[in-house]
Motif scaffolding. Structure first.
Motif, PDB file in Angstrom:
ATOM      1  N   ARG A 103      51.386  60.500  85.247  1.00  0.00           N
ATOM      2  CA  ARG A 103      51.351  61.391  84.089  1.00  0.00           C
ATOM      3  C   ARG A 103      52.733  61.545  83.466  1.00  0.00           C
ATOM      4  NH1 ARG A 103      48.586  67.070  85.048  1.00  0.00           N
ATOM      5  NH2 ARG A 103      46.854  65.612  85.455  1.00  0.00           N
ATOM      6  N   ALA A 104      53.795  61.540  84.312  1.00  0.00           N
ATOM      7  CA  ALA A 104      55.156  61.748  83.790  1.00  0.00           C
ATOM      8  C   ALA A 104      55.632  60.581  82.939  1.00  0.00           C
ATOM      9  CB  ALA A 104      56.128  61.974  84.950  1.00  0.00           C
ATOM     10  N   SER A 105      55.043  59.383  83.113  1.00  0.00           N
ATOM     11  CA  SER A 105      55.513  58.205  82.372  1.00  0.00           C
ATOM     12  C   SER A 105      54.802  58.021  81.033  1.00  0.00           C
ATOM     13  CB  SER A 105      55.319  56.947  83.218  1.00  0.00           C
ATOM     14  OG  SER A 105      53.958  56.771  83.539  1.00  0.00           O
ATOM     15  N   ARG A 106      53.853  58.905  80.680  1.00  0.00           N
ATOM     16  CA  ARG A 106      53.146  58.744  79.408  1.00  0.00           C
ATOM     17  C   ARG A 106      54.067  58.924  78.209  1.00  0.00           C
ATOM     18  NH1 ARG A 106      47.508  62.087  80.655  1.00  0.00           N
ATOM     19  NH2 ARG A 106      46.717  60.647  82.268  1.00  0.00           N
ATOM     20  N   ARG A 107      55.002  59.858  78.325  1.00  0.00           N
ATOM     21  CA  ARG A 107      55.950  60.042  77.208  1.00  0.00           C
ATOM     22  C   ARG A 107      56.819  58.810  77.022  1.00  0.00           C
ATOM     23  NH1 ARG A 107      58.308  66.259  77.265  1.00  0.00           N
ATOM     24  NH2 ARG A 107      56.318  67.303  76.932  1.00  0.00           N
ATOM     25  N   LEU A 108      57.216  58.192  78.129  1.00  0.00           N
ATOM     26  CA  LEU A 108      58.022  56.975  78.012  1.00  0.00           C
ATOM     27  C   LEU A 108      57.215  55.837  77.404  1.00  0.00           C
ATOM     28  CD1 LEU A 108      60.130  56.919  81.283  1.00  0.00           C
ATOM     29  CD2 LEU A 108      60.868  57.439  78.982  1.00  0.00           C
ATOM     30  N   GLU A 109      55.934  55.766  77.723  1.00  0.00           N
ATOM     31  CA  GLU A 109      55.094  54.748  77.109  1.00  0.00           C
ATOM     32  C   GLU A 109      55.020  54.965  75.601  1.00  0.00           C
ATOM     33  OE1 GLU A 109      50.655  52.778  77.774  1.00  0.00           O
ATOM     34  OE2 GLU A 109      51.278  54.563  78.908  1.00  0.00           O
ATOM     35  N   ARG A 110      54.973  56.224  75.179  1.00  0.00           N
ATOM     36  CA  ARG A 110      54.966  56.532  73.747  1.00  0.00           C
ATOM     37  C   ARG A 110      56.300  56.166  73.109  1.00  0.00           C
ATOM     38  NH1 ARG A 110      56.568  61.001  70.768  1.00  0.00           N
ATOM     39  NH2 ARG A 110      55.450  61.304  68.791  1.00  0.00           N
TER      40      ARG A 110
END
Length: 498
Positions: free
Chosen positions: A229-236
């Motif tokens: 869940r924490a890496s979703r912003r980085l994917e964006r």
């Protein structure tokens, strides 16, 4: 009544299904290749105009081998017939990359070893001309290696990464990594982040990172360690900046990532066309359209073809008359000043030659030597008072500089100054954003010139105060100088060149 209602519901469901099917078909088209105009040269070979464009493929492999059949040019809505499309020489230029490695405690020792092997594999797969920088981050952001092509030094910088620290300044590290690459320079450039996506303690947000990446045209690629869940912003962030998002750390994925990095996810082309418009100084709309298989995209610019053979507009008759009148007034004023100065000089000489004039005319005798000595002392005092501080002053040159917030909403916060010019204010587009209602949207600016830093006030509402005095014109900053914007007080710090 009920059958009609059932019929309407069925019709509505069929319409929704049809829209969903169309969206599924169209979505790949909109997410495919895109074209962007990088620069325009309409003066060197006019009427031949040069457009430098970048063609990307939605984060996948770069689109190569395009011709004038794939790229069309429209001028003021009309298609141009004579178009030449050739790959740019920048495609073969050396690349610059920053490896940002998460060395916080949230990364286990086993995962950190996997990250280091992946980073070293990326360096080994690169061209010897490519340069890398290594940034390690946890509680702090540490530039372990600046941009260099020395492979042994890079291997040592990556290998020395060890897990420690209780927090992870992820967004600050990515922001500083983009700043290392900057806006200038030819060839591909990118930031590669090895992290689990957790951010704790950063003074920046994901929007700040995306804005700076777009401003400097730097894609951010993310190698996710145990993505969640924490890496979703980085994917964006990766998607918005034109980068890619891969899982750590399969060897084939790292090799594919280098291929994407080397092309920057896009290929650059030189598009030349012969303009049919006259050089009349009017704005023209120029549009390039990409047609590649079933995919479409476009970009447009407004150009101005200047008058004259060498690109200089000829002045009109009223403009010439106005310039002649202004020159005449200036010459007249200079002549009056010279006449007054000459009369004053003659009066002084007469007074010096006739000391008795004091008794007859009531004026004190003026000796020529004393007059010249007084003038000399006055000029020396003026030079001392208005001494121009040059960048050669040893007390004035700094190797690097930063700001520390002494009083305000974020006391103690440190702002390194990596760029030639930074702006300060409440607006989100500033390099330093202050949450202070007494500060203007664009309040002040600090510009670095040959190692010296100058403070400018940008016509702010409440003014800028340097060391307690209101700033009326640009002033140089010295170590430990204090300046206030609204209710926020900063201290300027700089390390001098040794």
């Amino acid at each position: 009544m009920i059958p009609r209602l059932e019929h309407r519901i069925k019709l509505l469901l069929r319409t929704a299904a049809l829209f969903f099917l169309v969206a599924c078909i169209v979505a790949p088209v909109q997410a495919g290749p895109n074209i962007r105009i990088l620069s325009v040269d309409a003066g060197a070979e006019f009427p031949t105009v040069l457009l430098r464009v970048a063609v990307s493929n939605g984060g996948r492999d770069a689109v190569a081998n395009l011709s004038d059949e794939n790229i069309q040019v429209y001028e003021d809505g009309f298609r141009v017939n004579y178009v030449s499309v050739k790959p740019s020489a920048e495609n073969a230029a050396a690349a610059r990359f920053v490896l940002a490695i998460d060395s916080s405690r949230s990364i286990s020792a086993k995962d950190l070893e996997r990250v280091k092997r992946a980073a070293l594999g990326l360096i080994d797969a690169s061209s010897p001309a490519d340069s890398f920088a290594v940034v390690r981050f946890n509680d702090e952001v540490n530039i372990a290696c600046p941009l260099t092509t020395a492979r042994e030094r890079l291997d040592r910088c990556v290998g020395e990464a060890k897990g420690h620290g209780s927090r992870t300044q992820l967004y600050t590290a990515v922001y500083d990594s983009i700043g290392l690459l900057g806006r200038d320079g030819a060839g591909p450039k990118a930031v590669i982040v090895f992290t689990d996506g957790r951010d704790e303690g950063s003074s920046l947000e994901s929007g700040d990172v995306v804005a700076l990446a777009k401003e400097n045209a730097v894609p951010v690629h993310v190698v996710a360690v145990r993505p969640g869940r924490a890496s979703r912003r980085l994917e964006r962030i990766a998607r918005l900046t034109g980068g890619s998002f891969v899982r750590c750390c399969a060897e084939e994925d790292i090799r594919a990532l280098y291929g994407t990095l080397k092309t920057g996810g896009s290929n650059r082309y030189d598009v030349r066309f012969r303009s049919m418009a006259p050089a009349d100084g009017k704005a023209r709309s120029v549009e390039v359209r990409l047609r590649y298989d079933s995919l479409r995209d476009r970009d447009a610019r407004e150009l101005t073809y200047r008058r004259g053979i060498v690109g200089v507009e000829l002045p009109t008759l009223p403009q010439v008359l106005l310039v002649v009148l202004i020159l005449f007034i200036i010459v007249l004023l200079i002549g009056c000043v010279l006449i007054l100065l000459r009369r004053g000089s003659l009066a002084i000489r007469r007074a010096a030659m006739d000391p008795a004039g004091f008794a007859s005319g009531g004026r004190p005798p003026f000796i020529a030597d004393e007059f010249e000595a007084a003038l000399r002392r006055d000029e020396e005092a003026k030079l001392h008072r208005d001494r121009l501080v040059t960048p050669q002053d040893p007390e004035y040159i700094y190797a690097k500089a930063w700001l520390v917030q002494k009083d305000g909403p974020e006391v103690g916060k440190k702002f390194p100054m990596y760029w030639e010019e930074i702006t300060i204010g409440r607006d989100e587009e500033n390099a330093i954003v202050i949450r202070d209602d007494a500060v203007s949207l664009r309040h002040a600016r600090i510009r670095e010139m040959k190692g010296a830093y100058y403070l400018f006030d940008l016509a702010s509402d409440n003014g800028t105060f340097l060391n307690g005095r209101k700033l009326l014109r640009p002033r140089p900053l010295y170590d430990w100088d204090e300046f206030r914007l609204g209710r926020t007080l900063f201290i300027f710090r700089g390390s001098r060149i040794s």
